[in-house]
Design a protein around this motif. Sequence first.
Motif, PDB file in Angstrom:
ATOM      1  N   LEU A   4       0.826  -1.209   0.000  1.00 47.39           N
ATOM      2  CA  LEU A   4       0.000   0.000   0.000  1.00 47.39           C
ATOM      3  C   LEU A   4       0.854   1.251   0.000  1.00 47.39           C
ATOM      4  O   LEU A   4       0.571   2.210  -0.716  1.00 47.39           O
ATOM      5  N   ASP A  25       1.625   6.482  -6.534  1.00 47.38           N
ATOM      6  CA  ASP A  25       1.355   6.706  -7.961  1.00 47.38           C
ATOM      7  C   ASP A  25      -0.067   6.330  -8.374  1.00 47.38           C
ATOM      8  O   ASP A  25      -0.305   6.078  -9.546  1.00 47.38           O
ATOM      9  N   ALA A  26      -0.971   6.280  -7.432  1.00 52.79           N
ATOM     10  CA  ALA A  26      -2.345   5.961  -7.840  1.00 52.79           C
ATOM     11  C   ALA A  26      -3.324   7.022  -7.378  1.00 52.79           C
ATOM     12  O   ALA A  26      -3.315   7.526  -6.337  1.00 52.79           O
ATOM     13  N   THR A  64       3.561   1.810  -1.223  1.00 57.74           N
ATOM     14  CA  THR A  64       4.055   2.014  -2.572  1.00 57.74           C
ATOM     15  C   THR A  64       3.004   2.632  -3.452  1.00 57.74           C
ATOM     16  O   THR A  64       3.134   3.736  -3.933  1.00 57.74           O
ATOM     17  N   GLY A  65       1.987   1.837  -3.656  1.00 57.90           N
ATOM     18  CA  GLY A  65       0.963   2.189  -4.622  1.00 57.90           C
ATOM     19  C   GLY A  65       0.431   3.582  -4.421  1.00 57.90           C
ATOM     20  O   GLY A  65       0.131   4.290  -5.371  1.00 57.90           O
ATOM     21  N   ALA A  66       0.348   3.993  -3.162  1.00 59.34           N
ATOM     22  CA  ALA A  66      -0.206   5.308  -2.876  1.00 59.34           C
ATOM     23  C   ALA A  66       0.565   6.402  -3.594  1.00 59.34           C
ATOM     24  O   ALA A  66       0.018   7.433  -3.945  1.00 59.34           O
TER      25      ALA A  66
END
Lengths: 150, 150
Positions: A143, A149-150, A145-147
């Motif tokens: 999570l 670039d999303a 990470t993804g935060a």
Amino acid sequence: MSEPNPGEPSAEDPRLLDALGQTALVIVGLLTSIAAEHDLSLTQARVLGILRDRRLRMTDLADYLGLERSTLSGLIDRAAGRGLVERSRSAEDGRSIEVALTDVGQQFASRAERDIAAALAPFTARLSPSERTSLTTLLERMLATGASDA
Amino acid sequence: MSEPNPGEPSAEDPRLLDALGQTALVIVGLLTSIAAEHDLSLTQARVLGILRDRRLRMTDLADYLGLERSTLSGLIDRAAGRGLVERSRSAEDGRSIEVALTDVGQQFASRAERDIAAALAPFTARLSPSERTSLTTLLERMLATGASDA
DNA sequence: TATTGTTATACTCTATAACTATA
DNA sequence: TATAGTTATAGAGTATAACAATA
């Protein structure tokens, strides 16, 4: 974005994608059921959850949820109509409205939190304590990470 | 159900519950966005996904999704109106209607699958291959369980 | 002018109840 | 009588567009 990038195997993992998708749908389904037991939609329940330890302006709450302000107006209208939240004009900015939980809303949120823990217990109970720790670590890493670039 | 059961520590793991809930909401949010890019609701996208390798009767499809048959009628009306699915009367049971993807629906589903993999890649890419394997195993174990009592 | 919030409108999702057709 | 599916109706969630009030 859809080129077969040879050095990047992360997209070649259909089992993981399936497991993530399945997990997500199952858990959201459970959350939706629990909310429904309290006569709330998942969105309404999320509103209560977000306001549990915060007081937010309409715009910020809408951003949190990824919704339009106009959508939030209706949501808060209904929640306020049930006595779960309260609107108050901001002292700093005369245009802003701040939203906060009422006492009833707080109780609702607390009860829902216990219900969620109970509903998820049968799932997490199947893992050993060390596996639960691993899972927590892996999910948190993913999570974080993804935060970005999303 | 809310007694502090001493031998059952699974509910005492707020970080895991948070991580699971967060993950679920983020992933479902991504799936919803991807569906929206194709002008589909998440439910419509799930219909296409389920029918990807199956032909189902209305009732069975409704059960799969956890929806009422009347809800599904509308859903399939709209999907059929867009040429994504087709209804056909069952040969065995004159009361039943079978639903299947059209060619266009198949293409839609394939494209969506690629888009989902691409959207999740930034998340899974942050884990090493062995971590991805661990995560897959843990999630699959958790799901296999919960299904038996939820 | 730009921002905050609401209202009007329209569409989708969802359920319940009543109905038709088939078994 | 029971099951499969649809239709009618109603309410919630959502977005877009137009608006009022404040900055």
